[in-house]
Enzyme design. Structure first.
Site, mmCIF file in Angstrom:
data_model
loop_
_atom_site.group_PDB
_atom_site.id
_atom_site.type_symbol
_atom_site.label_atom_id
_atom_site.label_comp_id
_atom_site.label_asym_id
_atom_site.label_seq_id
_atom_site.Cartn_x
_atom_site.Cartn_y
_atom_site.Cartn_z
ATOM 1 N N GLU A 218 0.869 -1.175 0.000
ATOM 2 C CA GLU A 218 0.000 0.000 0.000
ATOM 3 C C GLU A 218 0.904 1.222 0.000
ATOM 4 O OE1 GLU A 218 -2.916 -0.463 -0.637
ATOM 5 O OE2 GLU A 218 -3.295 -2.521 -0.038
ATOM 6 N N CYS A 252 -1.959 9.133 2.842
ATOM 7 C CA CYS A 252 -1.547 8.542 1.563
ATOM 8 C C CYS A 252 -2.579 8.763 0.466
ATOM 9 C CB CYS A 252 -1.262 7.055 1.725
ATOM 10 S SG CYS A 252 -2.664 6.069 2.312
#
Length: 472
Positions: A218, A252
């Site tokens: 990720e 993110c």
């Protein structure tokens, strides 16, 4: 995990302990898995205040409200979803055999992989440690978690809480610097999930490759927001600013830049200033706005803005406050005319700077996005259905929110993951359960079957049957 052994030796010992536990109980019952999930939920909720204090101390300023909303609520929702659906996820799934394999039966069994390695980042250390852990526990696995050294108080508290809640052969938390992280990623886990930068993700993948450890990465990248020609403009700006200022942009999936119809830049800036004033009144003294995590990260934000300005960009502060290095408070700012060659437009920003990129047509906006590495998230603000479908079909990203930012990560039925440079694999909900399971195919042949018709010697009956099978 704390002991006097060298880090690599201690990690090896912990992994051995968990592997032995897997061998003793290779397929934990749903009751056992559910009990662990409930214990994790209780641990988090009972220690919300302590976790908030640790995070506030690590960041310099981070409000308890952000912890509750963006970490604990999401974690609790994920646990609640697993408790509602996990028993059904465990059931074998019937699959078709095809006409010529009848009367055989086919199914897929979700089998625990074993020991899952989880590398959590500093920006949402609780959520991004607990989220994968929830999926790993629901799937019947053991887990080892490496916490970030950039949030040491939170990491140590989380280690203590996990130690009180779980036996070490089931869940263990590892703390330490980058060398410990490197040794952790080199362990022969049954699956390794890493959340962090693309640069470090490449190193993690190299380390895992030595053991052929499957990985879920990720990562991040430059997630665009597109304000379409038929968008509700003010609503779009409000949502983008909310997504950008949460955790001071240290997210993110934060909007990294905005593609805005040419000529609307000043309207965007004006609305953004009004929105920031509403969200964070008395900005300098406001306790809801998070500070930058370290001096190094603060200096990087200043460097990105200064380099862009030196190359002709204009920085538009969204408040009257100035960046304060002593407190690491960096107010949000919009940047216009930033050249594509500057670091601000090349690197994931991971902070409260927001470049605006004007476009003339939706085709131009789509081409701009597609000319860059595939992002972790894409945000589209548009009311015209045809335009929405065009962007969905003609761009590729890890996830999408339409007329919203960030919230696709909170949807329990949606997988979360990247694509290309923004990552690989996905988790959350059933997709996380499947990621941390071996979805094992099983074919069962009954005593009475026609298998002998397809065995040598291949005579007239075989060839007649083949002609029929190939014709149908």
């Amino acid at each position: 995990m704390k002991n006097d052994l060298p880090a690599a030796t201690a990690l090896d010992e912990t992994l051995r302990l968990q592997r032995e536990a897997c061998a003793r109980t290779p397929y934990p019952s749903w009751e056992m898995r559910a009990a662990q999930l409930r214990a994790l939920r209780t641990m988090l909720l009972d220690n919300a205040d302590a976790l908030a204090e640790a995070l506030d101390a690590d960041f310099g300023q981070r409000s308890k409200a952000e912890l509750l909303l963006s970490e604990l609520w999401l974690a609790k929702s994920e646990i609640d979803s697993a408790l509602r659906h996990g028993k059904r996820w465990m059931k074998p799934q019937r699959r078709a055999t095809g006409i010529w394999l009848r009367p055989a039966a086919a199914k897929v069994i979700a089998q625990p992989l074993g020991v899952i390695g989880i590398v959590a980042p500093w920006n949402y250390p609780i959520l991004l440690a607990v989220g994968p852990l929830i999926c790993a526990l629901a799937a019947g696995n053991r887990a080892m978690i490496k916490m970030s050294e950039l949030t040491p108080r939170t990491a140590e508290l989380f280690r203590q809480l996990i130690e009180r809640t779980f036996a070490p052969e089931h869940v263990t938390v590892v703390t330490g610097d980058a060398s410990v992280g490197a040794a952790f990623c080199a362990l022969p886990f049954d699956h390794l999930i890493f959340t962090g930068s693309t640069k470090i993700g490449r190193e993690v993948m190299r380390a895992a490759a030595a053991n052929l450890t499957p990985v879920t990465l990720e990562l991040g990248g430059k997630s665009p927001a597109i304000i379409g020609p038929h968008a509700r403009f003010d609503s779009a700006v409000d949502s983008i600013i909310a997504g950008k200022t949460l955790n001071a942009g240290q997210t993110c999936i934060a909007p990294d830049y905005v593609l805005v119809p040419r000529g609307a830049e000043q309207a965007f800036i004006a609305r953004a200033r009004a929105r920031v004033a509403r969200l964070y009144p008395d900005f300098v003294h406001n306790r809801d706005y998070t500070t930058i995590v370290t001096d190094r990260h603060f200096a990087r934000m200043e460097g990105l803005a200064q380099e862009a300005a030196a190359l002709g960009a204009v920085v538009h502060p969204l408040t009257a406050a100035q960046p304060d290095a002593s407190r690491r408070q960096f107010p949000p700012a919009v940047v216009t005319n930033a050249p594509d060659t500057c670091a601000l437009m090349q690197e994931e920003i991971f902070g409260p700077l927001l470049p605006l990129v004007p476009y003339d047509t939706l085709d131009d906006a789509i081409r701009y996005v597609n000319a860059r590495p595939r992002p972790l998230a894409l945000y589209l603000f548009e009311e015209e259905h045809i335009s929405v479908e065009r962007v969905l079909h003609e761009t590729l990203s890890g996830g999408v929110s339409v007329n919203e930012t960030l919230l696709h990560i909170a949807c329990e039925g949606l997988p979360f993951g990247g694509v290309g440079a923004s990552g690989m694999g996905a988790y959350h909900g059933y997709d996380g359960f499947a990621t941390f399971s071996k979805m094992k195919p099983v074919l069962t042949q009954p005593r009475l079957n026609a298998r002998s018709l397809l065995l040598p010697p291949y005579g007239r009956r075989f060839h007649a049957l083949m002609r029929l099978m190939l014709r149908l």
